[in-house]
Design an enzyme around this catalytic site. Structure first.
Site, short mmCIF file in Angstrom:
data_model
loop_
_atom_site.label_atom_id
_atom_site.label_comp_id
_atom_site.label_asym_id
_atom_site.label_seq_id
_atom_site.Cartn_x
_atom_site.Cartn_y
_atom_site.Cartn_z
N GLN A 191 0.84 -1.20 0.00
CA GLN A 191 0.00 0.00 0.00
C GLN A 191 0.88 1.25 0.00
O GLN A 191 1.74 1.41 0.86
CB GLN A 191 -0.93 0.01 1.22
CG GLN A 191 -1.92 1.18 1.20
CD GLN A 191 -2.92 1.14 2.35
OE1 GLN A 191 -2.77 0.37 3.29
NE2 GLN A 191 -3.92 1.99 2.26
N HIS A 233 -8.46 1.59 -1.39
CA HIS A 233 -8.77 1.58 -2.82
C HIS A 233 -8.66 0.17 -3.36
O HIS A 233 -7.82 -0.61 -2.92
CB HIS A 233 -7.85 2.53 -3.60
CG HIS A 233 -6.39 2.30 -3.36
ND1 HIS A 233 -5.73 2.78 -2.25
CD2 HIS A 233 -5.46 1.63 -4.09
CE1 HIS A 233 -4.46 2.42 -2.31
NE2 HIS A 233 -4.27 1.71 -3.41
P1 5GP Z 1 -1.28 1.11 -3.84
O1 5GP Z 1 0.14 0.66 -4.08
O2 5GP Z 1 -1.38 2.06 -2.68
O3 5GP Z 1 -2.25 -0.03 -3.75
O4 5GP Z 1 -1.70 1.87 -5.16
C1 5GP Z 1 -1.79 3.25 -5.29
C2 5GP Z 1 -2.15 3.55 -6.73
O5 5GP Z 1 -2.60 4.87 -6.81
C3 5GP Z 1 -0.98 3.39 -7.70
O6 5GP Z 1 -1.34 2.45 -8.70
C4 5GP Z 1 -0.79 4.80 -8.26
O7 5GP Z 1 -0.48 4.79 -9.64
C5 5GP Z 1 -2.15 5.43 -8.01
N1 5GP Z 1 -2.10 6.87 -7.78
C6 5GP Z 1 -1.29 7.53 -6.92
N2 5GP Z 1 -1.54 8.85 -6.95
C7 5GP Z 1 -2.55 9.02 -7.85
C8 5GP Z 1 -3.25 10.19 -8.33
O8 5GP Z 1 -2.99 11.33 -7.93
N3 5GP Z 1 -4.22 9.98 -9.26
C9 5GP Z 1 -4.52 8.73 -9.73
N4 5GP Z 1 -5.49 8.65 -10.64
N5 5GP Z 1 -3.88 7.62 -9.30
C10 5GP Z 1 -2.91 7.77 -8.37
#
Ligand code: 5GP
Ligand code: ZN
Length: 150
Positions: free
Chosen positions: A94, A100
């Site tokens: 994460q 999400h």
């Molecule tokens: P995690 O690794 O936390 O599960 O995934 C976070 C996701 O959020 C990543 O795939 C990254 O590309 C996406 N993300 C991070 N910042 C933003 C943003 O400002 N806008 C969008 N649309 N996606 C984001």
């Protein structure tokens, strides 16, 4: 709303996103760092860091949107298959600390090794080094988890 949270800022309209769906409790938009074409994120509008901290009403609302968005992304991209991924905690991958769900299209015939969006190997690359569930361990786990469930 957490004023320091990037996804709360997106919910509040303070940061733009490519919106796919919105209702009272849920927002879905394209991931800025896609693993494959159509990689989408589904989030509760309510700020919670982890899934286990999310109120059930918000979890239910997110859960209701996932199948619909899955169908829509499949139809729009022509990629029938996808992974749903939801990371809780840094060791689990994460990065954004607002719950999400990733919806990550997986092109046909793709190896599981990953590759850039648009390539046959794009989408989630996963290792799955499975062990074997032992009877004694399973019984102990069932006892502990069902007790914790209440
Ligand atoms: P995690 O690794 O936390 O599960 O995934 C976070 C996701 O959020 C990543 O795939 C990254 O590309 C996406 N993300 C991070 N910042 C933003 C943003 O400002 N806008 C969008 N649309 N996606 C984001
Ligand atoms: Zn947030």
């Amino acid at each position: 709303m957490d004023p320091n949270c990037i996804f709360c800022k997106i919910v509040a309209g303070q940061i733009p996103c490519h919106k796919l769906y919105e209702d009272e409790r849920v927002l879905a938009f394209l991931d800025v760092g896609p693993l494959s074409v159509g990689h989408a994120l589904v989030i509760p509008k309510h700020h919670a860091v982890r899934l286990d901290e999310l109120p059930e009403e918000d979890a239910a609302a997110v859960g209701a949107v996932l199948p619909r968005l899955g169908r829509a992304v499949s139809q729009a991209t022509g990629i029938n298959d996808y992974n749903v991924l939801q990371n809780n905690g840094e060791p689990a991958g994460q990065v954004v600390m607002h719950v999400h769900f990733h919806l990550i299209p997986k092109p046909d015939d793709a190896p599981r090794t990953g590759g850039p969006p648009g390539s046959p190997g794009s989408g989630l690359g996963i290792g799955w080094p499975a062990g074997k569930l032992e009877q004694d361990e399973a019984k102990a786990l069932v006892e502990k988890i069902t007790t914790a469930m209440g």
